[in-house]
Write an enzyme that holds these catalytic residues in place. Structure first.
Site, PDB file in Angstrom:
ATOM      1  N   LYS A  31       0.934  -1.310   0.023  1.00  0.00           N
ATOM      2  CA  LYS A  31      -0.158  -0.012   0.056  1.00  0.00           C
ATOM      3  C   LYS A  31       0.804   1.179   0.172  1.00  0.00           C
ATOM      4  O   LYS A  31       1.759   1.079   0.238  1.00  0.00           O
ATOM      5  CB  LYS A  31      -0.988  -0.048   1.207  1.00  0.00           C
ATOM      6  CG  LYS A  31      -0.309  -0.155   2.565  1.00  0.00           C
ATOM      7  CD  LYS A  31      -1.136  -0.258   3.711  1.00  0.00           C
ATOM      8  CE  LYS A  31      -0.242  -0.184   5.039  1.00  0.00           C
ATOM      9  NZ  LYS A  31      -1.164  -1.127   6.196  1.00  0.00           N
ATOM     10  N   ARG A  90       1.300 -10.763   7.034  1.00  0.00           N
ATOM     11  CA  ARG A  90       1.238  -9.684   6.348  1.00  0.00           C
ATOM     12  C   ARG A  90       2.286  -8.742   6.667  1.00  0.00           C
ATOM     13  O   ARG A  90       2.467  -8.008   7.497  1.00  0.00           O
ATOM     14  CB  ARG A  90      -0.251  -8.728   6.479  1.00  0.00           C
ATOM     15  CG  ARG A  90      -1.486  -9.658   6.590  1.00  0.00           C
ATOM     16  CD  ARG A  90      -2.437  -8.818   6.309  1.00  0.00           C
ATOM     17  NE  ARG A  90      -2.766  -8.188   7.669  1.00  0.00           N
ATOM     18  CZ  ARG A  90      -3.385  -8.730   8.880  1.00  0.00           C
ATOM     19  NH1 ARG A  90      -4.078  -9.834   8.802  1.00  0.00           N
ATOM     20  NH2 ARG A  90      -3.535  -7.947   9.924  1.00  0.00           N
ATOM     21  N   ARG A 111     -10.979  -0.582  14.814  1.00  0.00           N
ATOM     22  CA  ARG A 111     -10.769   0.205  13.649  1.00  0.00           C
ATOM     23  C   ARG A 111     -11.849  -0.099  12.741  1.00  0.00           C
ATOM     24  O   ARG A 111     -12.864   0.488  12.621  1.00  0.00           O
ATOM     25  CB  ARG A 111      -9.366   0.003  13.055  1.00  0.00           C
ATOM     26  CG  ARG A 111      -9.095   0.992  11.716  1.00  0.00           C
ATOM     27  CD  ARG A 111      -7.830   1.153  11.512  1.00  0.00           C
ATOM     28  NE  ARG A 111      -7.224  -0.039  10.942  1.00  0.00           N
ATOM     29  CZ  ARG A 111      -5.873  -0.265  10.538  1.00  0.00           C
ATOM     30  NH1 ARG A 111      -5.125   0.710  10.698  1.00  0.00           N
ATOM     31  NH2 ARG A 111      -5.334  -1.372  10.121  1.00  0.00           N
ATOM     32  N   ASP A 120      11.820  23.430  -1.369  1.00  0.00           N
ATOM     33  CA  ASP A 120      12.574  22.834  -2.376  1.00  0.00           C
ATOM     34  C   ASP A 120      13.704  22.791  -2.197  1.00  0.00           C
ATOM     35  O   ASP A 120      14.663  22.250  -3.120  1.00  0.00           O
ATOM     36  CB  ASP A 120      12.134  23.744  -3.801  1.00  0.00           C
ATOM     37  CG  ASP A 120      10.829  24.045  -3.746  1.00  0.00           C
ATOM     38  OD1 ASP A 120       9.703  23.037  -3.878  1.00  0.00           O
ATOM     39  OD2 ASP A 120      10.516  25.312  -4.087  1.00  0.00           O
ATOM     40  N   TYR A 174      15.206  30.592   5.984  1.00  0.00           N
ATOM     41  CA  TYR A 174      14.169  31.371   6.416  1.00  0.00           C
ATOM     42  C   TYR A 174      14.414  31.553   8.121  1.00  0.00           C
ATOM     43  O   TYR A 174      14.501  30.504   8.533  1.00  0.00           O
ATOM     44  CB  TYR A 174      12.718  30.458   6.168  1.00  0.00           C
ATOM     45  CG  TYR A 174      12.319  30.704   4.817  1.00  0.00           C
ATOM     46  CD1 TYR A 174      12.152  31.795   4.074  1.00  0.00           C
ATOM     47  CD2 TYR A 174      12.059  29.361   4.107  1.00  0.00           C
ATOM     48  CE1 TYR A 174      11.716  31.775   2.986  1.00  0.00           C
ATOM     49  CE2 TYR A 174      11.804  29.326   2.788  1.00  0.00           C
ATOM     50  CZ  TYR A 174      11.361  30.391   2.218  1.00  0.00           C
ATOM     51  OH  TYR A 174      11.010  30.540   1.001  1.00  0.00           O
ATOM     52  N   HIS A 207      -6.143  -7.564  13.057  1.00  0.00           N
ATOM     53  CA  HIS A 207      -5.056  -6.776  12.991  1.00  0.00           C
ATOM     54  C   HIS A 207      -4.674  -6.282  14.501  1.00  0.00           C
ATOM     55  O   HIS A 207      -5.622  -6.017  15.319  1.00  0.00           O
ATOM     56  CB  HIS A 207      -5.318  -5.610  12.283  1.00  0.00           C
ATOM     57  CG  HIS A 207      -4.210  -4.715  11.829  1.00  0.00           C
ATOM     58  ND1 HIS A 207      -2.958  -5.320  11.295  1.00  0.00           N
ATOM     59  CD2 HIS A 207      -3.849  -3.525  12.065  1.00  0.00           C
ATOM     60  CE1 HIS A 207      -2.045  -4.359  11.309  1.00  0.00           C
ATOM     61  NE2 HIS A 207      -2.581  -2.921  11.610  1.00  0.00           N
ATOM     62  N   CYS A 251      13.571  24.132   3.409  1.00  0.00           N
ATOM     63  CA  CYS A 251      12.652  24.978   2.762  1.00  0.00           C
ATOM     64  C   CYS A 251      11.855  23.900   1.860  1.00  0.00           C
ATOM     65  O   CYS A 251      11.950  22.854   1.922  1.00  0.00           O
ATOM     66  CB  CYS A 251      13.441  25.755   1.773  1.00  0.00           C
ATOM     67  SG  CYS A 251      14.358  26.908   2.351  1.00  0.00           S
TER      68      CYS A 251
END
Ligand code: PLP
Length: 440
Positions: free
Chosen positions: A99, A282, A197, A375, A326, A226, A373
């Site tokens: 997943k 799993r 859940r 990027d 920053y 689970h 930052c």
């Protein structure tokens, strides 16, 4: 909008048009979207001038469009899958949980690799994740570890994707849809034993089966639960869940219902509690080489598959007390070079790591410097040589590791998770966002 106006908007002043590439700035893309809506054909050639050969442009590798990327070592995935197979022994199946794009490692490549090492089942969280695997021509059984909305049922039948089931409404409608196509409707029943859940309460499974069992297309091929605390040092809650699960299985059998493939263990339980292997485990985080909890470290040798890389794009020498990034929270102590890397929190390098992580340059650890930052981030190279260290001489284009090991230094996903007070899962998934993935 005229062609000249469009050129003006893109910032390209000549009558040459700009080359199209994946990383087109979003403001440019927005202008193009609007323009395309105005007049589709007239402008389509403006996206990329015909003077530029699209095939040649496509050959520019993604890691040469921006100098940051994730490497996934498939031999580590293989090693971890085989270690798990060995641990569970014969007669127990291995489901690999892929997943969230295989926790950021790439679902299709990881699934194919694990299936080649003896994994028999794939687990995903969403219908679309399952469809992606089917469209990559993967034939193995796929279980969605959730009950999707009723409206998604036709997709399950069409793509042969098994759902998790815990409501009678879903079960009946799924059976009806399969019947309509002369198909079967295989599913796994989820039992809630204490995680609270999703799932049918452990003492209501027989009642649940009475309400759905009449449907001729439905096949109960598996029953699972689970654990909430398989990775915790305290074990009482875990034992309570095991007891409830076994009770529900016995009740089903007593009522004449075969539970099919019985499974419960995630990575932590797979290595810590062999008594809950049942018919299948799993495996998620351990497949990627990361430990679910400190206890498993002594039990099994796992190999982390993910490393994160970037190249230096700017270097400057700063005087004493000059600030960086920053807020200017980092202040130069003098005698340092500040190097800039094109990787930031939009790439998964979490902002909470600002000033609290290192990078590896030429085998040596260097401190990340200043606020991370969106990027970019910066790091410090100390130009004072001391001890037996070799003086570093950073150059633009030099490769730096943000996660990985080199020359006896290591920076791990676990280090980052610990600093951020989160689990390794969340850190690896973050690195899936924007960087290209390279398989080695
Ligand atoms: C994600 C998930 C797993 C895998 O868990 P790990 O701790 O990563 O091994 C197993 N089962 C279910 C139901 C899950 O949602």
């Amino acid at each position: 909008m005229t062609k000249d106006q469009l050129n003006g908007f893109t910032g390209f002043r000549t009558h040459e048009n700009f080359p199209a590439h994946d990383g087109a700035a979003s403001s440019d893309a927005a202008v193009l979207d609007d323009a395309a809506a105005l007049s589709d054909d007239a402008l389509s050639s403006d996206v990329r001038s015909e003077k530029h050969d699209p095939e040649k442009l496509a050959l520019i590798p993604s890691v040469e469009r921006r100098w940051s990327w994730v490497e996934v070592d498939l031999s580590s995935i293989r090693h971890n899958a085989m270690v798990a197979k060995q641990r569970i022994g014969q007669g127990c199946r291995l489901m690999v949980v892929v997943k969230a794009d295989a926790y950021g490692h790439g679902a299709v490549r990881v699934a194919k690799t694990a299936l080649n090492c003896g994994a028999e089942y794939l687990g995903v969280a969403t219908v679309d994740e399952a469809i992606e695997l089917r469209e990559a021509l993967i034939n193995a059984p796929i279980l969605v570890l959730a009950e999707p909305p009723l409206s998604a049922i036709p997709l399950l039948v069409a793509y042969k994707i098994m759902p998790t089931v815990y409501t009678p409404e879903f079960a009946i409608q799924y059976g009806e849809e399969a019947d309509l196509h002369q198909a079967r409707a295989p599913y796994h029943l989820k039992v809630n034993t204490g995680m609270n859940r999703i799932g049918v309460r452990y003492d209501e499974v027989v009642e649940f089966m009475r309400r759905v069992d009449f449907h001729r297309a439905l096949d109960l091929v598996g029953t699972f639960t689970h654990f909430a605390t398989a990775d915790c040092s305290e074990t009482l809650d875990f034992q309570i869940q095991v007891k409830r699960f076994v009770e529900s299985l016995n009740a089903l059998k007593a009522a004449g219902v075969s539970p099919g493939i019985v499974h419960a263990a995630n990575s932590a339980a797979t290595f810590r509690y062999p008594e809950v292997h049942f018919d299948m485990v799993r495996l998620g985080i351990a497949l990627y080489g990361l430990h679910p909890c400190p206890q498993t470290r002594q039990m099994v040798e796992l190999r982390p598959a993910m490393s994160v890389h970037a190249r230096i794009v700017d270097i400057k020498t700063l005087g004493m007390s000059e600030g960086v990034s920053y807020g200017l929270f980092y202040r130069s102590p003098g005698s340092v070079k500040i190097c800039t890397l094109p990787i930031g929190y939009a790439d998964g390098l979490r902002r909470g790591l600002s000033g609290r992580t290192d990078v590896i340059l030429q085998g040596q650890r260097c401190k990340q410097a200043g606020t991370i930052c969106m990027d970019y981030c910066m790091f410090e190279v100390n130009m004072r040589v001391y001890g037996n260290k070799i003086r570093l001489n950073p150059q633009i284009g030099d490769e730096v590791l943000l996660v990985g090991r080199s020359g006896g230094s290591a920076i791990t996903i676990d280090d980052m998770a610990q600093t951020l007070d989160t689990v390794a899962h969340e850190v690896t998934i973050g690195f899936a966002s924007r960087m290209p993935r390279i398989y080695t």
